[in-house]
Design a protein around this motif. Sequence first.
Motif, short mmCIF file in Angstrom:
data_model
loop_
_atom_site.label_atom_id
_atom_site.label_comp_id
_atom_site.label_asym_id
_atom_site.label_seq_id
_atom_site.Cartn_x
_atom_site.Cartn_y
_atom_site.Cartn_z
N GLY A 1 22.46 -13.65 71.32
CA GLY A 1 23.44 -14.60 70.79
C GLY A 1 23.51 -14.55 69.28
N ILE A 2 22.37 -14.38 68.61
CA ILE A 2 22.36 -14.27 67.16
C ILE A 2 23.10 -13.01 66.72
N ILE A 3 22.83 -11.90 67.37
CA ILE A 3 23.50 -10.65 67.01
C ILE A 3 25.01 -10.76 67.25
N TYR A 4 25.40 -11.33 68.38
CA TYR A 4 26.82 -11.50 68.69
C TYR A 4 27.48 -12.43 67.68
N GLY A 5 26.82 -13.51 67.31
CA GLY A 5 27.39 -14.43 66.34
C GLY A 5 27.57 -13.80 64.98
N LEU A 6 26.63 -12.96 64.57
CA LEU A 6 26.77 -12.28 63.28
C LEU A 6 27.91 -11.27 63.30
N PHE A 7 28.11 -10.60 64.43
CA PHE A 7 29.25 -9.69 64.55
C PHE A 7 30.57 -10.46 64.48
#
Length: 84
Positions: A70-76
């Motif tokens: 979720g963190i990686i997706y949110g940063l993208f």
Amino acid sequence: MFLNISILSFMLGFFFANILSTIPAQTGEWNIMSGSIIVTFNEIINKKIYKDTNINKYIAIQLINNIKIGIIYGLFVDAFKLGS
């Protein structure tokens, strides 16, 4: 039951990504530090998750992995918002 908790942990990671991308960037001096902390956290979690082959039996580690995703997706998503 587990699907609901997985989705909730994914959304929690997405929320953390919004926090991580907005609060340290207010001054403009913490971008490199916050980026290195996020990458370090990501690599530590990857090492713990993908080292074991019997990882599917640990629910807590799967939830931490969902938060990480979720963190990686949110940063993208934030990067795409800044790019457009």
